[in-house]
Design an enzyme around this catalytic site. Sequence first.
Site, PDB file in Angstrom:
ATOM      1  N   LYS A   1      28.054  11.615  17.294  1.00  0.00           N
ATOM      2  CA  LYS A   1      28.459  11.288  15.931  1.00  0.00           C
ATOM      3  C   LYS A   1      28.387  12.519  15.010  1.00  0.00           C
ATOM      4  CE  LYS A   1      28.716   6.673  16.515  1.00  0.00           C
ATOM      5  NZ  LYS A   1      28.511   6.525  17.959  1.00  0.00           N
TER       6      LYS A   1
HETATM    7  C1  LIG Z   1      29.090   5.749  18.972  1.00  0.00           C
HETATM    8  C2  LIG Z   1      28.738   6.076  20.364  1.00  0.00           C
HETATM    9  C3  LIG Z   1      29.598   5.761  21.441  1.00  0.00           C
HETATM   10  C4  LIG Z   1      30.901   5.010  21.254  1.00  0.00           C
HETATM   11  O1  LIG Z   1      31.879   5.744  20.573  1.00  0.00           O
HETATM   12  P1  LIG Z   1      33.125   5.027  19.877  1.00  0.00           P
HETATM   13  O2  LIG Z   1      33.849   6.076  19.141  1.00  0.00           O
HETATM   14  O3  LIG Z   1      32.534   3.987  18.966  1.00  0.00           O
HETATM   15  O4  LIG Z   1      33.939   4.399  20.962  1.00  0.00           O
HETATM   16  C5  LIG Z   1      29.209   6.148  22.711  1.00  0.00           C
HETATM   17  N1  LIG Z   1      28.039   6.779  22.933  1.00  0.00           N
HETATM   18  C6  LIG Z   1      27.182   7.088  21.938  1.00  0.00           C
HETATM   19  C7  LIG Z   1      25.899   7.757  22.249  1.00  0.00           C
HETATM   20  C8  LIG Z   1      27.495   6.752  20.615  1.00  0.00           C
HETATM   21  O5  LIG Z   1      26.632   7.055  19.623  1.00  0.00           O
END
Ligand SMILES: *Cc1c(COP(=O)(O)O)cnc(C)c1O
Length: 495
Positions: free
Chosen positions: A113
């Site tokens: 993120k």
């Molecule tokens: C948010 C997240 C995901 C999923 O990503 P999306 O863009 O919502 O599909 C996968 N792994 C981790 C560790 C995340 O924080």
Amino acid sequence: MKYLSTRDKSVRIGAAEAVKMGLSRDGGLLTPEAIPQIDEDFLKGLVGARYQERAAKVMGLYLTDYTEEELLAFAENAYGPEKFDTAAVAPVREVDKSTYCLELWHGPTSAFKDMALQMLPQLLSAALGKTGEDKTVCILVATSGDTGKAAMEGFADVPQTKIMVFYPKNGVSAVQEAQMVTQEGANVGVCAVVGNFDDAQSGVKRIFSDVEIRRTLLERGYILSSANSINWGRILPQVVYYISAYCDLLRGGAITMGEKVNFCVPTGNFGDILAAYYAKRMGLPVGKLICASNRNDVLTDFLRTGVYDRNRTFHTTMSPSMDILVSSNLERLLFDLSGENDTEVKGYMEKLGKEGRYEVSGAIKEALREQYWGGFCDEAGTAATIAEYQQKYGYLIDTHTAVAANVMEQYRHATGDKTLTVFVSTASPYKFCNHVLSAIGETPRGDGVELLDQLHEVSGVTVPRRLAALKGKVRRFDLTAEKTEMEQVVLDFLR
Ligand SMILES: *Cc1c(COP(=O)(O)O)cnc(C)c1O
């Protein structure tokens, strides 16, 4: 470049406005009117460039309200050495000759993120200036763990912004909670909600749609906005790392120019894999997009049948950031695959709202089959994959990454495809110490940040600097609220 609503193409707004709004007023997602094309010369120009330069070049194709100098300055701030623990920012690691892993967790909160949430606050802050906004923006976030921390880290002390994060009291890992309640910054607030993630999320949605609260806040000088991945300012920075990964593979000689690679992405809200799709649509040589889910396999079914059906049991898993039944960003994909048919997309979304289910057209089904492959991995498979990577490759991966690695193998087994495949690593194993320890055959000693040491002892892998520092940090936030009290929490926060 203008941005259109997926539910009403007559909505056409500029990039800065789109970043500020987050979501179109009609509930649709703001999406670029055209997808810029890149060619071999563009890629050649990026091969020798640093990640920050790559980011500015790629984002500049879409964000025509911003200058390239601005974007480069943002990228230097977002991905500099104070924030990221590797100069490569998003390094590609070789697992074997045809398998690579794109590591996206080298940022300040150790989850992918950060790639977008280190950038979004700067885009938003500049957008306020560009659109002549004099109010302070308050970002409200409901988080299942990763987004809240990454958003606070990105927005901490950014002028003209405030951020309030709600997390489910017993629904996040010990490390995730420690990260959030020790967050620094004069403009941040954190509150635990008695309930689960859905309770926190419904509370935030309720506040967004409460005209009374919005009016009160406006009188106090605040407007509300969102930092989740419906905002185009979160998708775009993610397009960059797929292009960057391709350039790194070229530079290392793993592929030749024009050769296709597959990407396998652990998926929740469909933001990350949507970014890979845009990279492909821009002209990056990409074969299959492999969509990996955990036991919440709504996307696997969708990609196989063309029927999206959220009427199913919600499972709590050891990869909580993928525990999701409504993947919001799918709407952008449907918009593109339908030939930008806003009426068709609106119809699907209305059905989803009313019946929790919709079936796409034959044309979309065919396009999905051509571009995507979907699979899922259960809890036992996730743990077994963590153990396998540790034993076979000496590579410690987290629970979300393990889902991707597992589904990638399923794909290869099912299709025999030998194309070089990059699977995406979205979090540091240190964010989910207890599950990772159990998976590699250790008994976790405790359940708090002390597990960082235990995992380090048995794996020898360096603990990310910011996670290691959590042990000495003071807890700044101790607020807990019932779900019915969230409105009051926001009103108190924005005095
Ligand atoms: C948010 C997240 C995901 C999923 O990503 P999306 O863009 O919502 O599909 C996968 N792994 C981790 C560790 C995340 O924080």
